[in-house]
Design an enzyme around this catalytic site. Structure first.
Site, short mmCIF file in Angstrom:
data_model
loop_
_atom_site.label_atom_id
_atom_site.label_comp_id
_atom_site.label_asym_id
_atom_site.label_seq_id
_atom_site.Cartn_x
_atom_site.Cartn_y
_atom_site.Cartn_z
N GLY A 525 72.12 10.48 70.78
CA GLY A 525 71.28 10.32 69.61
C GLY A 525 69.84 10.12 70.02
O GLY A 525 69.53 9.78 71.15
N ARG A 526 68.95 10.34 69.07
CA ARG A 526 67.53 10.23 69.36
C ARG A 526 66.86 9.75 68.09
O ARG A 526 67.11 10.29 67.02
CB ARG A 526 67.02 11.61 69.74
CG ARG A 526 65.71 11.65 70.46
CD ARG A 526 65.42 13.09 70.85
NE ARG A 526 65.90 13.41 72.18
CZ ARG A 526 65.12 13.41 73.27
NH1 ARG A 526 63.86 13.10 73.16
NH2 ARG A 526 65.61 13.74 74.45
N GLY A 527 66.09 8.71 68.19
CA GLY A 527 65.45 8.19 66.98
C GLY A 527 64.02 7.82 67.26
O GLY A 527 63.49 8.11 68.32
N GLY A 530 63.86 5.26 70.27
CA GLY A 530 64.24 5.65 71.62
C GLY A 530 65.45 6.57 71.63
O GLY A 530 65.91 7.03 70.58
N ASP A 638 64.65 0.35 57.31
CA ASP A 638 64.92 1.77 57.56
C ASP A 638 66.39 2.07 57.30
O ASP A 638 67.10 2.55 58.17
CB ASP A 638 64.51 2.13 59.00
CG ASP A 638 64.35 3.64 59.17
OD1 ASP A 638 64.40 4.36 58.15
OD2 ASP A 638 64.20 4.09 60.32
#
Ligand SMILES: *[C@@H]1O[C@H](CO)[C@@H](O)[C@H](O)[C@H]1NC(C)=O
Ligand SMILES: *[C@@H]1O[C@H](CO)[C@@H](O)[C@H](O)[C@H]1NC(C)=O
Ligand SMILES: *[C@@H]1O[C@H](CO)[C@@H](O)[C@H](O)[C@H]1NC(C)=O
Ligand SMILES: *[C@@H]1O[C@H](CO)[C@@H](O)[C@H](O)[C@H]1NC(C)=O
Ligand SMILES: *[C@@H]1O[C@H](CO)[C@@H](O)[C@H](O)[C@H]1NC(C)=O
Ligand SMILES: *[C@@H]1O[C@H](CO)[C@@H](O)[C@H](O)[C@H]1NC(C)=O
Ligand SMILES: *[C@@H]1O[C@H](CO)[C@@H](O)[C@H](O)[C@H]1NC(C)=O
Length: 760
Positions: A525-527, A530, A638
């Site tokens: 995953g990538r957000g 990080g 968020d």
């Protein structure tokens, strides 16, 4: 003669420096250990445990066994006590192994404070073993008595708890006498935790709301034995097992029934270095432990100390030093209906002490019922799910208000009986929470010892003073040796790297995490914050490791923030297992979620309407916990499907609340929110309109997630999230009786699913 003695002693000291310690691992017949002589301590052969007189107050001592640790003084980790309820004098008390085979502890040389009542015709010897067991053997090597058979509040590895034994907590952190909490095998063969207080007693573990078998316990094995091994695997004959969070070798462990009624497994690095960390505990919600706050008070979750007590409206605290005594009313209740009224406290539960229960009772009926009885102190009122026609209200009048507990997850209220016109009726629960005033006064044991009348001869005084001199000399010498030893040991201990932050929670090294992820290979995953990698820890737990983009704050700040997150504990929040802060690297270690995020699953057919419903409810509970149950009010900021993760059973866990900061309850403007946070489509209008940011921003985002789950349309895809809301509104307005608007907006995939099911 005195000079001779002195020289002899001096010689023996010089001939055997440091290496051979003055203490031994055994006590022979017809000898004794004296409270005055600090060297009169038994040390196990490997030096792991010590047994001797342990100070529990001013001039009060208890014969105890503790983990050997240089200079721990009154902070040593005691694992066993002989006479915890009857401490002895600091003068003239001694433990003797008599010729008869009996071990006797005499207080000030007179009163017998404790004894083993053992008898033997042959000779006997008392040994302290490296497993912490103090055992008396006869000449054939048979055990006449052992401390493992009489545990106090602690079990050690491989020490069994049998059916007639129990662990009993200490009264307080400073008073080691027997307290009110007990771990024991009940007559139905189930291992339980009991609060056995002066006014009330009740079982709180396993959860009394469940039947034994629902809690995974068997009532059919009457062996009744429980123990844990040095690896950290606990098992009990009723089927209850657990493994420590740091399962594995190389650790010292102890299972202790703590002062607060929680059963905890502690561990620390081998060799005695480092601090004890909790690697398992029976109760994650401290407020569910009975008796913590005493009668007429409310327990609230507190991320710092675990719990916080406060009095009910109209009640005042009984003792500032001891919350377990609870609160007492400041009013006198009349028995006349016209002179009383009821105060509603929302989401408050009082466990037990119902004198009856009445299904399908309205609030009015319940009030009438309670006001007719003088003994009724109030009532619990809640709706319980029924198949037909809907939920029905239940009324539980109470004649005592014990085990009070406030939790936004509890769907029920308490109605408290108070005098009419007392101006108590408009107090709300949240106002009560801030009202705690606790000052923990530490008491000292007050001990005076009887004066001896005997006349001592001059010769005796002379001998005595010389002996003291020698002992002192010995003492200084020993302390010096000890200091050198600890100095050598402590370096190794600190490298263990355990931080005493919270349960299941530890600090990892960067190399450990590199190894776990095989060099950060598998990205999952990538957000914004990080990149997330999948990995496996050395104990085979699968984890998701989030590598934060930049060192956005100092190590101390990061550690403080992470430890706050680590303390948040809820089934609908992601489990944080640890962190790493080295140089400019900042990493977080989470439990790995098999089914990824809600976003990945929304388009698949894996989620039927029932699962979607459960996910919606679970997510709401997680957010409610963040908003209300933690005293440090945490905003997520968020909320979106990408941040709702699903475990193997599709239970939702809210994640990524780490970087949101706790805000002060009630402060309207928050200077900490200097920049806009959130994701387009889910972001509340407050951000754009520059209005005060409150928990409502999360509620708004959550609403958008709900719409997305129902309609299958992402507010992000619809360009403007208001488009989605607008379209649904239009559908609602144009709907007529024959044509349900729900049918129109629902995700076509969902619609198909439900129409195949004949029942719904
Ligand atoms: C025991 O611990 C307390 C608090 O951690 C500390 O203030 C005290 O100095 C310690 N006493 C000894 C003898 O180490
Ligand atoms: C722990 O002990 C139980 C019973 O002795 C056993 O079934 C289980 O496999 C053990 N677990 C581990 C991780 O060793
Ligand atoms: C009862 O428990 C003991 C200890 O865990 C176990 O050894 C024994 O096999 C069990 N007995 C039955 C009948 O399950
Ligand atoms: C309650 O009654 C007692 C005696 O019956 C009296 O001493 C006390 O002052 C009363 N308390 C209040 C608050 O009225
Ligand atoms: C409560 O106050 C009302 C007016 O405020 C008064 O009429 C009533 O008598 C009072 N009741 C009692 C029990 O004092
Ligand atoms: C509850 O009580 C009402 C009237 O008091 C009655 O109509 C209703 O059937 C009852 N419901 C159940 C489930 O018993
Ligand atoms: C310790 O607790 C016991 C039991 O509650 C009590 O009897 C004793 O007075 C306490 N000792 C001190 C010094 O407070």
């Amino acid at each position: 003669m005195a000079t001779l003695l002195f020289l002899l002693l001096l010689l023996s000291t010089l001939s055997s420096p440091c290496s051979s310690s003055a203490s031994s691992d055994s006590l022979s017949m017809d000898s004794s250990l004296s409270v005055e002589n600090t060297d009169d301590v038994l040390t196990s052969p490997g030096g792991v445990f010590s047994a001797g007189f342990f100070p529990v107050g001013d001039n009060a001592y208890v014969f105890s066994i503790w983990f050997s640790e240089a200079l721990c003084g009154s902070n040593c980790s005691v694992v066993w006590m002989a006479n915890r309820d009857q401490p002895v004098n600091g003068k003239g008390s001694k433990l003797s192994l008599l010729k008869s085979g009996n071990i006797v502890l005499t207080d000030a040389g007179r009163i017998t404070a404790w004894s083993t009542n053992t008898v033997t015709r042959s000779s006997a010897k008392l040994y302290l073993h490296d497993n912490g067991n103090l055992a008396l053997y006869d000449i054939e090597g048979e055990v006449l008595w052992q401390s493992f058979d009489f545990p106090t509040d602690t079990l050690l590895p491989e020490q069994p708890l049998f059916k007639d034994m129990q662990l009993v907590s200490s009264t307080s952190k400073t008073n080691y006498s027997s307290g009110f909490y007990k771990l024991y095998f009940d007559t139905d063969n189930v291992l339980r935790l009991l609060y056995d207080g002066p006014e009330a007693s009740s079982i709180y573990w396993p959860d009394p709301e469940f039947m034994s078998w629902e809690a995974g316990r068997s009532t059919f094995n009457s062996t009744r034995v429980a123990f844990f091994n040095s690896l950290g695997n606990f098992s009990s004959s009723d089927g209850f097992t657990f493994t420590a969070a740091d399962y594995g070798d190389r650790l010292q462990r102890r299972l202790k029934l703590d002062v607060d009624g929680n059963l905890r497994l502690y561990s620390r690095g081998d060799g005695g270095g480092g601090t004890w960390v909790v690697s398992w505990q029976a109760m994650t919600q401290t407020c569910r432990i009975h008796g913590v706050c005493g009668p007429n008070s409310l327990c609230n979750y507190d991320p710092g100390s675990g719990k916080r007590c406060s009095c009910l409206p109209g009640f005042k605290i009984k003792s500032f030093s001891d919350w377990s005594l609870g609160c007492e009313p400041e009013f006198n209740l009349s028995c006349t209906r016209s002179e009383i009224e009821f105060v509603q406290l929302k989401n408050v539960e009082f466990f037990g002490y119902d004198y009856a229960f009445y299904p399908n009772y309205t609030l009015q009926m319940c009030e009438d019922l309670c006001s007719r009885s003088c003994n009724c102190k109030g009532f619990q009122f809640k709706f319980i799910k029924h198949d037909y026609p809907s939920n029905i209200p239940y009324c539980y009048p109470k004649n005592a208000l014990l085990n009070g507990h406030h939790s936004p997850n509890f769907e029920g209220d308490i109605y408290l009986k108070v005098p009419r016109n007392s101006s108590l009726s408009n107090i709300r629960v949240n106002q009560l929470i801030g009202l705690e005033c606790s000052g923990l006064a530490t008491k000292h044991l007050d001990r005076t010892y009887p004066k001896r009348q005997e006349d001592r001869s001059v010769r005796f005084v002379l001998l005595f003073s010389i002996a003291v001199g020698v002992v002192e000399f010995f003492g200084i010498f020993l302390v010096w040796c000890f200091l050198i030893r600890t100095h050598q040991n402590s370096g190794a201990g600190e490298l263990q790297g355990y931080s005493p932050i919270a349960t299941h929670f530890r600090r990892f090294t960067l190399s450990e995490l590199k190894k776990a992820t095989r060099g950060f290979r598998e990205e999952i995953g990538r957000g914004a914050g990080g990149i997330v990698y999948k990995g496996m820890l050395s104990d085979h737990r699968v984890v998701a490791i989030k590598r934060l983009n930049e060192a956005y704050q100092g190590e101390a700040e990061f550690q403080a923030e992470v430890s706050t997150i680590g303390k948040l504990n809820h089934m609908n929040l992601i489990d944080l297992w640890g962190y790493c802060a080295e140089g400019k690297h900042r990493l977080l270690v989470y439990k790995y979620m098999e089914h990824g995020s809600l976003a990945e699953n929304l388009t698949s057919n894996a989620l039927d309407s029932e699962k979607r419903f459960d996910i919606a409810v679970g997510t709401a509970k997680g957010l409610a916990y963040l908003h209300e149950e933690c005293l440090e009010w945490v905003l997520h900021c968020d909320v979106k499907p990408q941040n709702i993760l699903l475990d193997s059973d599709y239970h939702p866990k809210v994640s990524d609340f780490g970087l949101s900061q706790p805000v002060n309850r009630g402060s309207r403007t928050n200077p900490r929110f200097s920049r806009i946070r959130g994701t387009r489509g889910y972001m509340a209008p407050e951000w754009v309109l520059n209005l005060p940011i409150t928990s409502k921003v999360d509620v708004y985002s959550y609403g958008m997630v709900l719409l997305e789950m129902v309609t299958g349309k992402s507010p992000y895809e619809e360009n403007e999230h208001r488009m989605l809301v607008k379209r649904i509104r239009e559908n609602m307005n144009t709907a007529n009786a024959t044509d349900s608007w729900v049918e129109k907006i629902i995700d076509p995939r969902q619609r198909c699913k439900t129409c195949h099911e004949p029942s719904s």
